[in-house]
Design a protein around this motif. Structure first.
Motif, short mmCIF file in Angstrom:
data_model
loop_
_atom_site.label_atom_id
_atom_site.label_comp_id
_atom_site.label_asym_id
_atom_site.label_seq_id
_atom_site.Cartn_x
_atom_site.Cartn_y
_atom_site.Cartn_z
N CYS A 72 79.02 -18.86 5.83
CA CYS A 72 79.46 -19.62 7.01
C CYS A 72 80.10 -18.69 8.04
O CYS A 72 79.84 -18.80 9.24
CB CYS A 72 80.44 -20.71 6.60
SG CYS A 72 80.96 -21.77 7.95
N VAL A 73 80.91 -17.74 7.57
CA VAL A 73 81.58 -16.79 8.46
C VAL A 73 80.54 -15.94 9.19
O VAL A 73 80.62 -15.71 10.40
CB VAL A 73 82.56 -15.89 7.67
CG1 VAL A 73 83.02 -14.71 8.52
CG2 VAL A 73 83.74 -16.70 7.18
N ILE A 74 79.54 -15.46 8.47
CA ILE A 74 78.55 -14.54 9.04
C ILE A 74 77.55 -15.26 9.95
O ILE A 74 77.19 -14.78 11.02
CB ILE A 74 77.80 -13.79 7.92
CG1 ILE A 74 78.78 -12.84 7.20
CG2 ILE A 74 76.63 -12.99 8.48
CD1 ILE A 74 78.21 -12.20 5.96
N THR A 75 77.09 -16.44 9.51
CA THR A 75 76.04 -17.15 10.27
C THR A 75 76.59 -18.16 11.26
O THR A 75 75.88 -18.60 12.15
CB THR A 75 75.08 -17.87 9.31
OG1 THR A 75 75.81 -18.90 8.61
CG2 THR A 75 74.49 -16.90 8.29
N GLY A 76 77.87 -18.56 11.05
CA GLY A 76 78.44 -19.59 11.90
C GLY A 76 77.96 -20.98 11.58
O GLY A 76 78.12 -21.91 12.36
N LYS A 77 77.35 -21.15 10.40
CA LYS A 77 76.80 -22.45 10.01
C LYS A 77 77.07 -22.71 8.54
O LYS A 77 77.06 -21.78 7.73
CB LYS A 77 75.28 -22.47 10.26
CG LYS A 77 74.61 -23.77 9.89
CD LYS A 77 73.11 -23.71 10.21
CE LYS A 77 72.43 -25.00 9.79
NZ LYS A 77 70.98 -24.99 10.11
N LYS A 78 77.33 -23.96 8.19
CA LYS A 78 77.56 -24.34 6.80
C LYS A 78 76.23 -24.59 6.10
O LYS A 78 75.49 -25.49 6.48
CB LYS A 78 78.44 -25.59 6.71
CG LYS A 78 79.89 -25.36 7.11
CD LYS A 78 80.71 -26.62 6.91
CE LYS A 78 82.18 -26.37 7.28
NZ LYS A 78 83.00 -27.59 7.10
N TYR A 79 75.93 -23.78 5.10
CA TYR A 79 74.72 -23.94 4.30
C TYR A 79 75.07 -24.46 2.91
O TYR A 79 76.14 -24.14 2.37
CB TYR A 79 73.99 -22.61 4.14
CG TYR A 79 73.20 -22.17 5.35
CD1 TYR A 79 71.89 -22.57 5.53
CD2 TYR A 79 73.78 -21.34 6.31
CE1 TYR A 79 71.15 -22.16 6.64
CE2 TYR A 79 73.06 -20.92 7.42
CZ TYR A 79 71.74 -21.34 7.58
OH TYR A 79 71.02 -20.93 8.67
N LYS A 80 74.18 -25.23 2.35
CA LYS A 80 74.28 -25.56 0.94
C LYS A 80 73.71 -24.37 0.16
O LYS A 80 72.61 -23.90 0.46
CB LYS A 80 73.48 -26.83 0.62
CG LYS A 80 73.57 -27.23 -0.85
CD LYS A 80 72.81 -28.54 -1.09
CE LYS A 80 72.93 -28.96 -2.54
NZ LYS A 80 72.21 -30.21 -2.83
N VAL A 81 74.47 -23.85 -0.82
CA VAL A 81 74.03 -22.69 -1.58
C VAL A 81 73.60 -23.13 -2.98
O VAL A 81 74.37 -23.77 -3.71
CB VAL A 81 75.14 -21.62 -1.68
CG1 VAL A 81 74.68 -20.44 -2.54
CG2 VAL A 81 75.52 -21.13 -0.29
N ILE A 82 72.37 -22.83 -3.34
CA ILE A 82 71.82 -23.17 -4.66
C ILE A 82 71.45 -21.87 -5.37
O ILE A 82 70.97 -20.92 -4.75
CB ILE A 82 70.59 -24.08 -4.52
CG1 ILE A 82 71.02 -25.47 -4.06
CG2 ILE A 82 69.82 -24.20 -5.83
CD1 ILE A 82 69.89 -26.45 -3.86
N PHE A 83 71.70 -21.84 -6.68
CA PHE A 83 71.42 -20.64 -7.46
C PHE A 83 70.23 -20.88 -8.38
O PHE A 83 70.12 -21.92 -9.02
CB PHE A 83 72.63 -20.26 -8.31
CG PHE A 83 73.84 -19.88 -7.50
CD1 PHE A 83 74.10 -18.55 -7.21
CD2 PHE A 83 74.72 -20.84 -7.00
CE1 PHE A 83 75.20 -18.18 -6.46
CE2 PHE A 83 75.82 -20.49 -6.25
CZ PHE A 83 76.06 -19.15 -5.97
#
Length: 333
Positions: A72-83
């Protein structure tokens, strides 16, 4: 294929990891060198972990939130992170049946006001004409959707029906891993499921046209229905009066019907409490106080676990009213 810009973002994120996660350099190398970006959609980042499963699970549990914040800090957007976990030796990925907690094994959920939704799901599951084919149960979190489909599955098995239950997220992850191994097709996945009569997919709210796997699951569901496998969905929604699930065209093509389930009644919660805490001495007033204090079955289960833990710690099966009140207060209820 991960685009060059995301490879650059990943390199930047690895530097951020070294700055933000304060562990020595050897541990950084050990824990994070096996991480890489597998795929990116407009809403989701899939990270590949290529290392021993026990280490992979440790990273997911301990650092998933930090990684999400750093993206979020780097892209400026909240992503859902899946592993997606890969062992050092690639193995063919198989769908796994969902295992339910012991406390789901009760019949009280069928005696509630949601009996109508259960009966409708049973009708669709047992339908050999494929007039319906699919059915969706929807409600806010903690209303008893999982308990309902668990009992549905158990009762269908008593009728010699073969039932397979899994989450949509697990199905999505399996599809992604099969794509990575170049072994995915709906026909091949059907070979894993062809022995079943009913597929129960939980939490279809993760399906969206924004997710590249979503359209594959929709296509798979259509294919399974044509192969005479009935499909039952559950979906968590914020409001029981509104449902936003499989797209309209798919609903039309599958003939999907849907039904909400109601908020757990005080009577239902009391029934569950009396069975779960039958070995403990608790006043009727306190049991009622718990039922009126909790809003859903998730909260109810949390309170029962706290009561059992308290009893074990104090080696006393009698729980006083004041202790129940403290447990509720500690849980913010």
């Amino acid at each position: 294929m991960v685009q060059a810009e995301w490879k650059k973002i990943w390199e930047e994120l690895k530097e951020k990891i070294k700055e933000e996660i304060t562990i020595d350099e050897s541990h950084h190398k050990f824990l994070f060198d096996g991480l890489s970006i597998f795929d990116v959609t407009s809403e989701m980042i899939i990270l590949k972990i290529k290392m021993e499963p026990i280490i992979a699970c440790y990273i997911i549990k301990k650092y998933s939130e930090e990684l999400k914040k750093l993206f979020c800090v780097i892209t400026g957007k909240k992503y859902k992170v899946i592993f997606a976990i890969y062992e050092s030796e690639e193995k063919e990925v198989q769908l796994e049946q969902k295992q339910f907690p012991v406390h789901f094994d009760n019949d009280y959920i069928l005696k509630s006001e949601n009996k109508e939704a259960y009966d409708m799901a049973l009708l669709v599951a047992e339908d050999t004409t494929r007039f319906f084919g699919t059915f969706c149960i929807f409600a806010p979190s903690g209303y008893g959707k999982s308990q309902l489909v668990y009992k549905l599955g158990k009762n269908l098995e008593k009728e010699n029906k073969k039932v397979f239950i899994c989450s949509c997220e697990h199905l999505m992850d399996t599809i992604y891993q099969k794509i990575k191994n170049s072994t995915y097709s709906k026909e091949k996945l059907y070979q894993e499921l062809k022995y079943i009569d009913v597929l129960i997919l939980e939490n279809i709210e993760v399906l969206s046209d924004k997710y590249s796997a979503g359209s594959m699951i929709k296509e798979l569901v259509q294919y399974l229905v044509t192969k005479r496998i009935n499909v039952i969905f559950t979906e968590t929604v914020e409001n029981s009066e509104h449902v936003n699930y499989l797209d309209y065209d798919l609903c039309e093509s599958l003939g999907t019907c849907k039904m909400p389930i109601e908020k757990p009644s005080t009577e239902l919660k009391l029934e569950i409490l009396r069975k779960t805490l039958k070995d403990y001495i608790i006043s009727s007033e306190s049991l009622l106080h718990i039922c009126e204090g909790v809003d859903n079955l998730h909260q109810l289960h949390t309170i029962t676990k706290q009561v059992i833990l308290l009893s074990r710690c104090e080696k006393n099966y009698t729980i006083e009213d004041e202790q129940i009140q403290k447990i509720l207060t500690d849980q913010g209820l």
